[in-house]
Design a protein around this motif. Structure first.
Motif, PDB file in Angstrom:
ATOM      1  N   PHE A 250      64.794  51.915 -36.988  1.00  0.00           N
ATOM      2  CA  PHE A 250      63.818  52.976 -37.245  1.00  0.00           C
ATOM      3  C   PHE A 250      62.688  52.946 -36.226  1.00  0.00           C
ATOM      4  CE2 PHE A 250      59.768  54.414 -38.927  1.00  0.00           C
ATOM      5  CZ  PHE A 250      60.084  55.697 -39.339  1.00  0.00           C
ATOM      6  N   ASN A 251      62.339  54.130 -35.764  1.00  0.00           N
ATOM      7  CA  ASN A 251      61.158  54.339 -34.932  1.00  0.00           C
ATOM      8  C   ASN A 251      60.659  55.742 -35.244  1.00  0.00           C
ATOM      9  OD1 ASN A 251      60.142  55.731 -32.219  1.00  0.00           O
ATOM     10  ND2 ASN A 251      59.569  53.566 -32.124  1.00  0.00           N
ATOM     11  N   HIS A 252      59.348  55.911 -35.383  1.00  0.00           N
ATOM     12  CA  HIS A 252      58.814  57.205 -35.796  1.00  0.00           C
ATOM     13  C   HIS A 252      59.311  58.345 -34.906  1.00  0.00           C
ATOM     14  CE1 HIS A 252      56.132  55.934 -38.992  1.00  0.00           C
ATOM     15  NE2 HIS A 252      55.731  54.923 -38.250  1.00  0.00           N
ATOM     16  N   GLY A 253      59.395  58.095 -33.614  1.00  0.00           N
ATOM     17  CA  GLY A 253      59.809  59.146 -32.698  1.00  0.00           C
ATOM     18  C   GLY A 253      61.316  59.293 -32.574  1.00  0.00           C
ATOM     19  N   THR A 254      62.010  58.211 -32.214  1.00  0.00           N
ATOM     20  CA  THR A 254      63.438  58.308 -31.928  1.00  0.00           C
ATOM     21  C   THR A 254      64.259  58.644 -33.176  1.00  0.00           C
ATOM     22  OG1 THR A 254      63.593  55.897 -32.138  1.00  0.00           O
ATOM     23  CG2 THR A 254      63.334  56.789 -29.935  1.00  0.00           C
TER      24      THR A 254
ATOM     25  N   HIS B 154      53.797  47.594 -37.598  1.00  0.00           N
ATOM     26  CA  HIS B 154      55.162  47.582 -37.056  1.00  0.00           C
ATOM     27  C   HIS B 154      55.328  46.403 -36.101  1.00  0.00           C
ATOM     28  CE1 HIS B 154      55.612  51.541 -38.814  1.00  0.00           C
ATOM     29  NE2 HIS B 154      54.542  51.927 -38.171  1.00  0.00           N
ATOM     30  N   PRO B 155      55.360  45.176 -36.623  1.00  0.00           N
ATOM     31  CA  PRO B 155      55.426  44.003 -35.750  1.00  0.00           C
ATOM     32  C   PRO B 155      56.670  43.966 -34.861  1.00  0.00           C
ATOM     33  CG  PRO B 155      55.839  43.392 -38.037  1.00  0.00           C
ATOM     34  CD  PRO B 155      55.345  44.799 -38.040  1.00  0.00           C
ATOM     35  N   PHE B 156      57.756  44.607 -35.337  1.00  0.00           N
ATOM     36  CA  PHE B 156      59.000  44.599 -34.550  1.00  0.00           C
ATOM     37  C   PHE B 156      58.839  45.348 -33.230  1.00  0.00           C
ATOM     38  CE2 PHE B 156      59.040  48.180 -37.518  1.00  0.00           C
ATOM     39  CZ  PHE B 156      59.245  49.251 -36.657  1.00  0.00           C
ATOM     40  N   TYR B 157      57.794  46.167 -33.125  1.00  0.00           N
ATOM     41  CA  TYR B 157      57.557  46.930 -31.887  1.00  0.00           C
ATOM     42  C   TYR B 157      57.255  45.993 -30.726  1.00  0.00           C
ATOM     43  CZ  TYR B 157      55.595  50.577 -28.854  1.00  0.00           C
ATOM     44  OH  TYR B 157      55.331  51.449 -27.812  1.00  0.00           O
ATOM     45  N   PHE B 158      56.644  44.839 -31.047  1.00  0.00           N
ATOM     46  CA  PHE B 158      56.244  43.893 -29.986  1.00  0.00           C
ATOM     47  C   PHE B 158      57.251  42.761 -29.914  1.00  0.00           C
ATOM     48  CE2 PHE B 158      52.317  45.795 -31.697  1.00  0.00           C
ATOM     49  CZ  PHE B 158      51.840  46.386 -30.538  1.00  0.00           C
ATOM     50  N   ARG B 159      58.427  43.089 -29.453  1.00  0.00           N
ATOM     51  CA  ARG B 159      59.507  42.084 -29.380  1.00  0.00           C
ATOM     52  C   ARG B 159      59.385  41.236 -28.126  1.00  0.00           C
ATOM     53  NH1 ARG B 159      64.487  46.146 -31.203  1.00  0.00           N
ATOM     54  NH2 ARG B 159      63.912  46.265 -33.391  1.00  0.00           N
TER      55      ARG B 159
ATOM     56  N   GLN C 226      44.225  49.660 -43.341  1.00  0.00           N
ATOM     57  CA  GLN C 226      43.494  50.526 -42.424  1.00  0.00           C
ATOM     58  C   GLN C 226      43.343  49.865 -41.059  1.00  0.00           C
ATOM     59  OE1 GLN C 226      43.146  53.514 -42.714  1.00  0.00           O
ATOM     60  NE2 GLN C 226      42.115  54.238 -44.549  1.00  0.00           N
ATOM     61  N   PHE C 227      43.033  48.578 -41.056  1.00  0.00           N
ATOM     62  CA  PHE C 227      42.907  47.861 -39.785  1.00  0.00           C
ATOM     63  C   PHE C 227      44.222  47.945 -39.012  1.00  0.00           C
ATOM     64  CE2 PHE C 227      43.540  44.227 -37.085  1.00  0.00           C
ATOM     65  CZ  PHE C 227      42.320  44.053 -36.439  1.00  0.00           C
ATOM     66  N   LYS C 228      45.330  47.640 -39.683  1.00  0.00           N
ATOM     67  CA  LYS C 228      46.621  47.611 -39.004  1.00  0.00           C
ATOM     68  C   LYS C 228      47.041  49.008 -38.535  1.00  0.00           C
ATOM     69  CE  LYS C 228      48.457  43.504 -41.359  1.00  0.00           C
ATOM     70  NZ  LYS C 228      49.121  42.803 -40.265  1.00  0.00           N
ATOM     71  N   ARG C 229      46.826  50.016 -39.356  1.00  0.00           N
ATOM     72  CA  ARG C 229      47.168  51.388 -38.962  1.00  0.00           C
ATOM     73  C   ARG C 229      46.376  51.803 -37.725  1.00  0.00           C
ATOM     74  NH1 ARG C 229      49.365  55.459 -41.337  1.00  0.00           N
ATOM     75  NH2 ARG C 229      47.656  56.824 -40.728  1.00  0.00           N
ATOM     76  N   ASN C 230      45.106  51.497 -37.726  1.00  0.00           N
ATOM     77  CA  ASN C 230      44.277  51.915 -36.606  1.00  0.00           C
ATOM     78  C   ASN C 230      44.505  51.055 -35.368  1.00  0.00           C
ATOM     79  OD1 ASN C 230      42.135  54.206 -37.311  1.00  0.00           O
ATOM     80  ND2 ASN C 230      42.606  53.060 -39.166  1.00  0.00           N
ATOM     81  N   PHE C 231      44.955  49.839 -35.562  1.00  0.00           N
ATOM     82  CA  PHE C 231      45.420  49.050 -34.415  1.00  0.00           C
ATOM     83  C   PHE C 231      46.587  49.767 -33.739  1.00  0.00           C
ATOM     84  CE2 PHE C 231      48.344  45.955 -32.555  1.00  0.00           C
ATOM     85  CZ  PHE C 231      47.512  45.262 -31.692  1.00  0.00           C
ATOM     86  N   ASP C 232      47.545  50.205 -34.537  1.00  0.00           N
ATOM     87  CA  ASP C 232      48.702  50.911 -33.986  1.00  0.00           C
ATOM     88  C   ASP C 232      48.300  52.240 -33.349  1.00  0.00           C
ATOM     89  OD1 ASP C 232      50.258  48.822 -34.824  1.00  0.00           O
ATOM     90  OD2 ASP C 232      51.130  49.865 -36.539  1.00  0.00           O
ATOM     91  N   ILE C 233      47.327  52.921 -33.945  1.00  0.00           N
ATOM     92  CA  ILE C 233      46.826  54.160 -33.348  1.00  0.00           C
ATOM     93  C   ILE C 233      46.229  53.876 -31.976  1.00  0.00           C
ATOM     94  CG2 ILE C 233      45.015  55.923 -33.532  1.00  0.00           C
ATOM     95  CD1 ILE C 233      45.522  55.886 -36.584  1.00  0.00           C
ATOM     96  N   GLY C 234      45.436  52.817 -31.877  1.00  0.00           N
ATOM     97  CA  GLY C 234      44.854  52.449 -30.592  1.00  0.00           C
ATOM     98  C   GLY C 234      45.921  52.143 -29.553  1.00  0.00           C
TER      99      GLY C 234
ATOM    100  N   PHE D 117      60.225  63.486 -29.193  1.00  0.00           N
ATOM    101  CA  PHE D 117      59.118  62.559 -29.388  1.00  0.00           C
ATOM    102  C   PHE D 117      59.271  61.299 -28.534  1.00  0.00           C
ATOM    103  CE2 PHE D 117      59.276  64.607 -33.722  1.00  0.00           C
ATOM    104  CZ  PHE D 117      58.107  65.335 -33.563  1.00  0.00           C
ATOM    105  N   ASN D 118      58.138  60.699 -28.227  1.00  0.00           N
ATOM    106  CA  ASN D 118      58.133  59.386 -27.576  1.00  0.00           C
ATOM    107  C   ASN D 118      58.586  58.317 -28.567  1.00  0.00           C
ATOM    108  OD1 ASN D 118      56.646  61.049 -25.856  1.00  0.00           O
ATOM    109  ND2 ASN D 118      55.285  59.408 -25.204  1.00  0.00           N
ATOM    110  N   ALA D 119      59.132  57.233 -28.037  1.00  0.00           N
ATOM    111  CA  ALA D 119      59.459  56.066 -28.867  1.00  0.00           C
ATOM    112  C   ALA D 119      58.189  55.250 -29.054  1.00  0.00           C
ATOM    113  CB  ALA D 119      60.549  55.236 -28.212  1.00  0.00           C
ATOM    114  N   ALA D 120      57.209  55.843 -29.739  1.00  0.00           N
ATOM    115  CA  ALA D 120      55.876  55.246 -29.865  1.00  0.00           C
ATOM    116  C   ALA D 120      55.773  54.414 -31.134  1.00  0.00           C
ATOM    117  CB  ALA D 120      54.821  56.346 -29.883  1.00  0.00           C
ATOM    118  N   ILE D 121      54.814  53.498 -31.156  1.00  0.00           N
ATOM    119  CA  ILE D 121      54.568  52.693 -32.339  1.00  0.00           C
ATOM    120  C   ILE D 121      54.023  53.550 -33.470  1.00  0.00           C
ATOM    121  CG2 ILE D 121      52.216  52.047 -31.610  1.00  0.00           C
ATOM    122  CD1 ILE D 121      52.733  49.295 -32.858  1.00  0.00           C
TER     123      ILE D 121
END
Length: 299
Positions: free
Chosen positions: A63-67, A294-299, A214-222, A173-177
């Motif tokens: 799963f990825n939000h974009g792909t 989404h920790p799996f994003y940073f493999r 909220q911290f984690k969501r906004n980390f991913d937004i950044g 879409f981009n394969a973004a976090i």
């Protein structure tokens, strides 16, 4: 214009009946509903099939939000793709009709709906929805950068409509976090298209997130804004200050002092997460994983 609705799902069996039912009752008929399911364990896929949806199954690790949405879009046959989330309930039967209205303009390639907080939403969450989704239409183009700043690119796949031909032409879409929707809207606008916000198209959608979430969501937004290079066009700082100022003013005027304390803390966690996210490349990978939804994003 014919419509394909796409809904990514994960353990959404209990949510599908009301959402699919509301989509079927729309004034502007939908050609197909495509559910792309990430290996749910509650029979979401079977439920979707029983409701007449087309179902695509993927592994949860893929799963990825974009792909993930791109996979479903390639299987769609409608002229317009309406992307929704499993927890967004159409507020009435005008949703699809109102989303299509601005798309009659050849230069307007996408539109998105208003999000109305659910009855059980906390006061802070209700304010957040009203701040980001005002009761006035907005047509956004490159010229809007001078007045709207970073909000020029704001766009939400909680409920959005995109012309399929344009979507495919721009590569989807981009394969973004996170923020795959906002990143795509920026590509539309930078390519000369317009994006419409349609407050008359509305869905019920809200979350009462914890400070940590909220911290984690906004980390991913950044992270997504940094990787998508949007910060070179506009800074979110002014919008963040306006959010804080208007939120404090509203809660004070309503006498919701306990909510005011919560709002200030919530805003601090959002800002801290975002600030770390735009500097993620300076952090070791284990710390990035700990800070992300989404920790799996940073493999």
């Amino acid at each position: 214009m014919s419509i394909s609705v796409i809904i990514p799902t994960l353990n959404a069996s209990a949510l599908l009946d009301p959402i699919v039912g509301a989509i079927r009752e729309q004034l502007t008929a939908v050609r197909e509903i495509i559910v792309i399911d990430s290996a749910s364990v509650d029979n979401s896929a079977d439920k979707a099939v029983s409701l007449g949806c087309k179902v695509i199954k993927i592994n949860r690790a893929d799963f990825n939000h974009g792909t993930t949405r791109n996979i479903a879009a390639r299987a769609a046959s409608g002229d317009v793709i309406i992307f929704m989330t499993q927890d967004a309930l159409p507020a009435d039967n005008r949703l699809t009709r109102e989303l299509l209205v601005p798309l009659q303009d050849p230069q307007t390639a996408a539109s998105y709906a208003r999000q109305i907080a659910a009855p059980d939403a906390a006061p802070v969450e209700s304010f957040s929805r009203e701040f980001n989704y005002p009761n006035r239409p907005i047509l956004k183009s490159l010229e809007a950068l001078n007045t709207l700043g970073i909000k020029t690119f704001f766009f939400s796949n909680v409920c959005s409509a995109i012309k399929r031909e344009v979507f495919i032409a721009l590569g989807g879409f981009n394969a973004a976090i996170m923020n795959e929707d906002m990143l795509f809207a920026s590509r539309l606008i930078l390519s000369g298209y317009k994006v419409a916000y349609c407050p008359d198209a509305a869905v019920i959608h809200s979350h009462n997130y914890s400070f940590t979430k909220q911290f984690k969501r906004n980390f991913d937004i950044g992270v997504s804004l940094k990787e998508g290079c949007l910060l070179k066009y506009a800074s979110p700082a002014g919008e963040g200050l306006r959010y804080l100022r208007e939120g404090v003013s509203r809660l004070l005027n309503e006498g919701k002092y306990s909510s005011l304390t919560y709002f200030i803390l919530d805003t601090c966690f959002r800002y801290a997460g975002y600030s770390m996210g735009v500097r993620y490349d300076l952090l070791p990978k284990p710390l990035r994983r700990w800070m992300s939804i989404h920790p799996f994003y940073f493999r």
